[in-house]
Design an enzyme around this catalytic site. Structure first.
Site, PDB file in Angstrom:
ATOM      1  N   LEU A 250      -3.779  15.534  78.548  1.00 55.07           N
ATOM      2  CA  LEU A 250      -2.982  14.564  79.306  1.00 55.07           C
ATOM      3  C   LEU A 250      -3.350  14.642  80.782  1.00 55.07           C
ATOM      4  O   LEU A 250      -2.530  14.321  81.633  1.00 55.07           O
ATOM      5  CB  LEU A 250      -1.488  14.889  79.140  1.00 55.07           C
ATOM      6  CG  LEU A 250      -0.708  14.145  78.064  1.00 55.07           C
ATOM      7  CD1 LEU A 250       0.765  14.505  78.145  1.00 55.07           C
ATOM      8  CD2 LEU A 250      -0.877  12.629  78.148  1.00 55.07           C
ATOM      9  N   CYS A 260     -19.499  11.434  72.894  1.00 53.29           N
ATOM     10  CA  CYS A 260     -18.694  11.102  71.705  1.00 53.29           C
ATOM     11  C   CYS A 260     -17.667   9.999  71.927  1.00 53.29           C
ATOM     12  O   CYS A 260     -17.718   8.967  71.272  1.00 53.29           O
ATOM     13  CB  CYS A 260     -17.991  12.348  71.196  1.00 53.29           C
ATOM     14  SG  CYS A 260     -19.134  13.562  70.574  1.00 53.29           S
TER      15      CYS A 260
HETATM   16  C1  UDX Z   1     -14.977  15.329  72.301  1.00 52.12           C
HETATM   17  C2  UDX Z   1     -13.870  15.803  71.362  1.00 52.12           C
HETATM   18  O1  UDX Z   1     -12.879  16.506  72.103  1.00 52.12           O
HETATM   19  C3  UDX Z   1     -14.434  16.673  70.253  1.00 52.12           C
HETATM   20  O2  UDX Z   1     -13.420  17.053  69.353  1.00 52.12           O
HETATM   21  C4  UDX Z   1     -15.523  15.886  69.523  1.00 52.12           C
HETATM   22  O3  UDX Z   1     -16.149  16.683  68.535  1.00 52.12           O
HETATM   23  C5  UDX Z   1     -16.579  15.396  70.498  1.00 52.12           C
HETATM   24  O4  UDX Z   1     -15.961  14.634  71.539  1.00 52.12           O
HETATM   25  P1  UDX Z   1     -16.408  16.357  74.319  1.00 52.12           P
HETATM   26  O5  UDX Z   1     -17.130  15.060  74.369  1.00 52.12           O
HETATM   27  O6  UDX Z   1     -17.188  17.630  74.396  1.00 52.12           O
HETATM   28  O7  UDX Z   1     -15.540  16.470  72.946  1.00 52.12           O
HETATM   29  O8  UDX Z   1     -15.386  16.365  75.528  1.00 52.12           O
HETATM   30  P2  UDX Z   1     -13.813  16.459  75.763  1.00 52.12           P
HETATM   31  O9  UDX Z   1     -13.476  17.788  76.284  1.00 52.12           O
HETATM   32  O10 UDX Z   1     -13.058  15.975  74.614  1.00 52.12           O
HETATM   33  O11 UDX Z   1     -13.659  15.409  76.983  1.00 52.12           O
HETATM   34  C6  UDX Z   1     -14.063  14.052  76.823  1.00 52.12           C
HETATM   35  C7  UDX Z   1     -13.805  13.279  78.093  1.00 52.12           C
HETATM   36  O12 UDX Z   1     -12.418  13.142  78.337  1.00 52.12           O
HETATM   37  C8  UDX Z   1     -14.361  13.939  79.358  1.00 52.12           C
HETATM   38  O13 UDX Z   1     -14.903  12.946  80.187  1.00 52.12           O
HETATM   39  C9  UDX Z   1     -13.152  14.589  79.993  1.00 52.12           C
HETATM   40  O14 UDX Z   1     -13.276  14.767  81.373  1.00 52.12           O
HETATM   41  C10 UDX Z   1     -12.093  13.571  79.645  1.00 52.12           C
HETATM   42  N1  UDX Z   1     -10.728  14.152  79.628  1.00 52.12           N
HETATM   43  C11 UDX Z   1     -10.393  15.090  78.709  1.00 52.12           C
HETATM   44  C12 UDX Z   1      -9.775  13.705  80.560  1.00 52.12           C
HETATM   45  O15 UDX Z   1     -10.062  12.853  81.416  1.00 52.12           O
HETATM   46  N2  UDX Z   1      -8.524  14.222  80.483  1.00 52.12           N
HETATM   47  C13 UDX Z   1      -8.159  15.159  79.582  1.00 52.12           C
HETATM   48  O16 UDX Z   1      -6.999  15.567  79.578  1.00 52.12           O
HETATM   49  C14 UDX Z   1      -9.124  15.605  78.661  1.00 52.12           C
END
Ligand code: UDX
Length: 434
Positions: A250, A260
């Site tokens: 959040l 992804c």
């Molecule tokens: C994601 C999924 O979490 C994972 O389960 C799947 O297998 C692959 O895709 P990942 O791409 O490594 O993993 O990154 P993640 O940590 O999920 O973050 C994705 C994006 O969301 C990032 O740009 C991150 O900065 C953003 N994010 C994440 C936010 O802006 N706020 C958050 O609270 C969480």
């Protein structure tokens, strides 16, 4: 067990290394000869904390790399972990999966299990079965076992899973996956969630789309907070403490990126359209994310009144901390937008991702890369923080104030408490706070 892996990208390499760590004998094949040569020497082509250390004792003992599908002739199970990039229409391009399946049909032993680890659209297992049937391989089992690991914490995510999702249509196939994951089930007390192939395929997309929606939701709430003078960090605590909402994922930010979420959101929207359904919620999450990615540039323009001929520093180019991955990183969008709006120079720093980032801007002489987060602050009109690296979180704020003097900081990750920046007198703007 003897296990094969097709593809030594992010998922393939982590999966193969972790399965070898659990005691299986793993052979990973990639068509990229130079990459395979590097991996044999334990030179890891991606930045993933702990991966090289995990591989050290395994390579050459029970973890092998090869370019030859023939080396899969005695494996009991084979994970397909090749890329499924977005095609122009948003659909997942499955050519690498299908090519791998055709090659495997020629070499796999009788009754081997073909496991789709790559994120594949609903119906792919069925199509893979048809390819195998057309090659006369009625004996091979087809399983979906989607991966949920996150870049930066991939090894922990693999070895300490919340769940292991397995989609199959035969008990024998579930039995094989139970054997593969037995060490985790025993030590971590987790269990296999058994379901049909299509349900497993949809689970992976639904999980990523739900998380992407959660981020888009909080990003819009943050923007609303700015208009009505609320504090998104308080709102986050207020809603996150309800277990039905949950406090994780959040954090407002500059929009989600990575290999992804953007791809999977597009692919699910596309798949649903193919069967006559508009996914309104997921569509809206994607639209909101597009706006979130341009929001930093818009906000800075407001703060500086005009971006023409300004010099702007950027801390953070990776799509998130602990990775050198810049795919769909908000930094790419922000930089493009700032250049369009006439900034004269961008002074950028990232602990790991600068090289990958610059491959997107090979001839852009307005971008200057720095090896130090402090050097890149010299003579700038503003600093934008886009990635939540620890070195930014723990930066000496007094030093930051001295270097920037009265120039503003735009922190798109809300890294600092408002009290701490106020104490040093920093001109500070963050997301949804003031
Ligand atoms: C994601 C999924 O979490 C994972 O389960 C799947 O297998 C692959 O895709 P990942 O791409 O490594 O993993 O990154 P993640 O940590 O999920 O973050 C994705 C994006 O969301 C990032 O740009 C991150 O900065 C953003 N994010 C994440 C936010 O802006 N706020 C958050 O609270 C969480």
């Amino acid at each position: 067990m003897k296990i094969g892996i097709v593809g030594t990208g992010y998922v393939g390499l982590v999966t193969g290394s972790c399965l070898a760590h659990l005691g299986h004998t793993v052979t990973a094949v990639d068509i990229d000869v130079s990459k395979v040569e590097m991996l044999k020497k334990i030179q890891v082509p991606i930045f993933e904390p702990g991966l090289e250390e995990l591989m050290q004792p395994l390579v050459g003992k029970n973890l092998f790399f090869s370019t030859q599908y023939a080396d899969f002739s005695d494996v009991d199970a084979i994970f397909i972990a090749v890329g499924t990039p977005s095609a122009d229409d948003g659909s997942a391009d499955l050519k690498y999966v299908y090519t791998a399946v055709e090659s495997l049909s020629l070499v796999l032993k009788k009754n081997a299990c073909v496991i789709l680890k790559s994120t594949v659209p609903v119906g792919t297992a069925g199509k893979v079965r048809n390819i195998l049937l057309s090659q006369g391989r009625t004996d091979l089992m087809v399983v979906n076992n989607p991966e949920f690991l996150k870049e930066g914490s991939a090894i922990k995510d693999f070895l300490e899973p919340d769940r292991i999702v397995v989609g199959a249509d035969k008990e024998e196939a579930f039995d094989i996956l139970e054997k593969i994951y037995a060490p985790l089930v025993k030590t971590r007390n987790c269990y296999l969630l058994k379901m049909s192939n299509v349900s497993a395929e949809l689970t992976k997309y639904a999980a990523n789309c739900f998380l992407a929606t959660k981020i888009s939701f909080i990003n819009e709430i943050a923007q609303l907070c700015e208009i009505i003078q609320a504090d998104v960090e308080d709102v986050k605590k207020g809603i996150g403490s309800d277990p039905r909402v949950g406090a994780l994922f959040l954090n407002p930010g500059p929009g989600y990126g990575g290999s992804c979420f953007p791809k999977d959101v597009k692919a699910l929207i596309y798949s649903a359209k193919q069967v006559g359904m508009d996914l309104n919620v997921v569509n809206a999450a994607e639209e909101a994310n597009k706006r979130a990615k341009y929001y930093a540039a818009k906000k800075l323009e407001k703060i500086l009144e005009n971006l023409k001929n300004k010099v702007v520093a950027i801390w953070g180019l990776a799509f998130k901390a602990l990775t050198d991955d810049v795919r769909e990183s908000s930094a790419i969008y922000v930089v493009n937008e700032l250049l369009t709006k006439g900034v004269s120079q961008l002074q950028v720093f990232d602990p790991e991702a600068t090289k990958n980032f610059m491959s997107y801007f090979p001839r852009e002489n307005k971008i200057k890369c720095f090896d130090s987060q402090w050097d890149c602050l010299k003579n700038v009109d503003a600093l934008i923080i886009l990635t939540e690296w620890n070195e930014f979180k723990t930066a000496d704020l007094t030093k930051l104030k001295t270097m920037l003097n009265d120039k503003p900081v735009l922190d798109m990750r809300n890294l600092y408490s408002l009290q701490s920046v106020e104490k040093v007198g920093l001109r500070y703007h963050s997301l949804g706070r003031k």
